[in-house]
Design an enzyme around this catalytic site. Structure first.
Site, PDB file in Angstrom:
ATOM      1  N   SER A  40      -7.269  -2.870  11.538  1.00 11.34           N
ATOM      2  CA  SER A  40      -7.135  -2.078  10.193  1.00 11.34           C
ATOM      3  C   SER A  40      -6.908  -0.773  10.197  1.00 11.34           C
ATOM      4  O   SER A  40      -6.050  -0.117   9.537  1.00 11.34           O
ATOM      5  CB  SER A  40      -8.442  -2.588   9.313  1.00 11.34           C
ATOM      6  N   HIS A  75      -2.770  -8.470  14.510  1.00 15.39           N
ATOM      7  CA  HIS A  75      -2.346  -7.579  13.401  1.00 15.39           C
ATOM      8  C   HIS A  75      -2.556  -6.154  13.892  1.00 15.39           C
ATOM      9  O   HIS A  75      -3.572  -5.395  13.876  1.00 15.39           O
ATOM     10  CB  HIS A  75      -2.954  -7.913  12.052  1.00 15.39           C
ATOM     11  N   HIS A  83       0.765  -1.179  -0.095  1.00 14.90           N
ATOM     12  CA  HIS A  83       0.054   0.042   0.025  1.00 14.90           C
ATOM     13  C   HIS A  83       0.859   1.322  -0.097  1.00 14.90           C
ATOM     14  O   HIS A  83       0.583   2.205  -0.697  1.00 14.90           O
ATOM     15  CB  HIS A  83      -0.734   0.210   1.163  1.00 14.90           C
TER      16      HIS A  83
END
Length: 336
Positions: free
Chosen positions: A166, A193, A16
Site C-alpha cells: 500500500s 499489488h 484516489h
C-alpha cells in the site's frame, strides 16, 4: 514464471488520484479499451471501496453503483470487480453492486486484521462471487505473519490472497519473500499489488512473479494513489518480452494509456518528495497531510514525523499518533 492474471484497477485505485471524479463516459471509454485489449478483470469503485463515498474519504462525482453498471454494460469479455473494506462497505452495498454486475469481490483489511473479514467472505460466497483477499500494508509484518493472516482468509473462502504494498515501501526481496511465504502456505492463488513510491512498482511485481504470484494488478498510465501503481501497459510489455503474456494486446494498452487515460488525468503520478517520503517511511498516504499540518504548527519537519511513525509500524486508524510523535520530536530538539 507462469502467465499471471492481470486485474486493472485504474477505475478504483485511480479514483484516489482523480479525487473520485470519474464520470460515466470515463468508465465507458476505459472499460471498452481495456476489454478490447484482453484485460480479464477490471475493478470499479471509489478508491476506498463500496460505500467509500463520504465526507471522511471524499465524495464520488458519480455513485459506485452507476459506474459499475456502466462498466458491466461496456465490457464484452472482462469481469467486473469491486473493492470492499469491512467497516465501510456492508451487505446492502454489496448486494446492490452484484445486481449491477459485479462478479469479483476484493476484500481488503490491514495486514494484521484478516479476522474481521470472515463475515464478508462468507457473504460474498453466498452471492456466488469470486473472492480475493487484500492484506494492506503488507510490508509492516514478516512473511511468516502474513502467511498466517492469509491462511485465515483462505479458511473464510478466499479464492486468492494478495500481498499489498500500500505504501510502495517494499524492495524486490521483500515482495518475493512475502509472496513465497504465501505460496508455501496456501492452497489458493496468491496475488501482488504494487505502488511506485520508491520507483519499484514494475520491479517488485516481477519479483513477485518470480516467487510464484498468480495474479497481479496494474493501472493505465500508473494512475493511482501516492506515486501511482505499476502501469498496466508497462506490465503487458514486460510480460510479453518475458514470454508469459496472458493474452494482452500490448499496443492497444499503450494506446489506451496515451489516448484514453492521459487526457483526463489531473497530474501524472510520480515519486516526488512526498511520495518518496511515504515509501521510505513505510506509512499510509493518508498520514501525509496530517503530518504536514502538525509539523507546520510545531516547527517540525513532517518527514521526520512520518519516518518515526514508520519505525513504530503505525497503520491506518492511528493518525492520533502523529501529534504524539511530533511533540516527542520537539522535546528532543529542546533537550539537544
Amino acid at each position: 514464471m507462469n502467465a499471471p492474471r492481470l486485474t486493472d484497477t485504474t477505475l478504483r485505485d485511480g479514483s484516489h488520484a482523480m479525487r473520485h471524479m470519474f464520470t460515466r463516459q470515463h468508465v465507458r471509454d476505459i472499460v471498452t479499451a481495456l476489454d478490447r485489449a484482453g484485460v480479464p478483470v477490471i475493478e470499479v469503485t471509489h478508491g476506498d471501496g463500496l460505500a467509500g463515498s463520504s465526507l471522511q474519504y471524499g465524495f464520488s462525482f458519480v455513485s459506485d453503483l452507476d459506474l459499475i453498471a456502466e462498466a458491466r454494460e461496456s465490457a464484452e469479455r472482462a469481469r467486473i470487480a469491486a473493492l470492499l473494506l469491512p467497516g465501510i462497505g456492508t451487505r446492502r452495498e454489496l448486494k446492490a453492486a452484484v445486481e449491477r454486475g459485479v462478479q469479483v469481490l476484493r476484500i481488503a483489511t490491514q495486514c494484521t486484521e484478516a479476522d474481521i473479514s470472515e463475515e464478508h467472505f462468507k457473504m460474498a460466497k453466498d452471492m456466488g462471487l469470486e473472492t480475493v483477499g487484500f492484506l494492506m500494508m503488507s510490508h509492516m509484518r514478516s512473511p511468516e505473519f502474513l502467511a498466517e493472516q492469509a491462511l485465515l482468509m483462505e479458511s473464510y473462502g478466499a479464492d486468492c490472497v494478495y500481498v499489498v504494498d500500500s505504501a510502495g515501501a517494499m524492495l524486490p526481496r521483500d515482495a518475493a519473500a512475502r509472496v513465497r511465504a504465501l505460496k508455501d502456505t496456501l492452497r489458493v492463488q496468491v496475488g501482488f499489488h504494487a505502488h511506485n513510491n520508491l520507483g519499484l512498482g514494475i520491479g517488485n511485481t516481477l519479483a513477485a512473479l518470480e516467487a510464484g504470484a498468480d495474479q497481479i494488478d496494474g493501472c493505465l498510465r500508473g494512475l493511482g494513489a501516492g506515486a501511482g501503481n505499476a502501469a498496466t501497459e508497462l506490465l503487458a510489455a514486460v510480460l510479453d518480452r518475458l514470454g508469459v503474456n496472458p493474452g494482452l494486446d500490448v499496443l492497444a494498452l499503450m494506446d489506451a494509456a496515451e489516448y484514453v487515460v492521459a487526457p483526463i488525468m489531473p497530474f501524472q503520478p510520480f515519486p516526488d518528495r512526498d511520495a518518496i517520503t511515504i515509501g521510505y517511511a513505510g506509512v499510509y498516504s493518508t498520514f501525509l497531510l496530517h503530518a504536514k499540518r502538525v509539523g507546520e504548527q510545531l516547527g517540525v519537519d513532517p518527514r521526520a514525523i512520518l519516518i518515526e511513525l514508520g519505525r513504530r509500524q503505525t497503520v491506518a486508524g492511528q493518525e492520533d499518533w502523529i501529534l504524539d510523535v511530533a511533540l516527542e520530536l520537539v522535546r528532543k530538539r529542546e533537550r539537544a
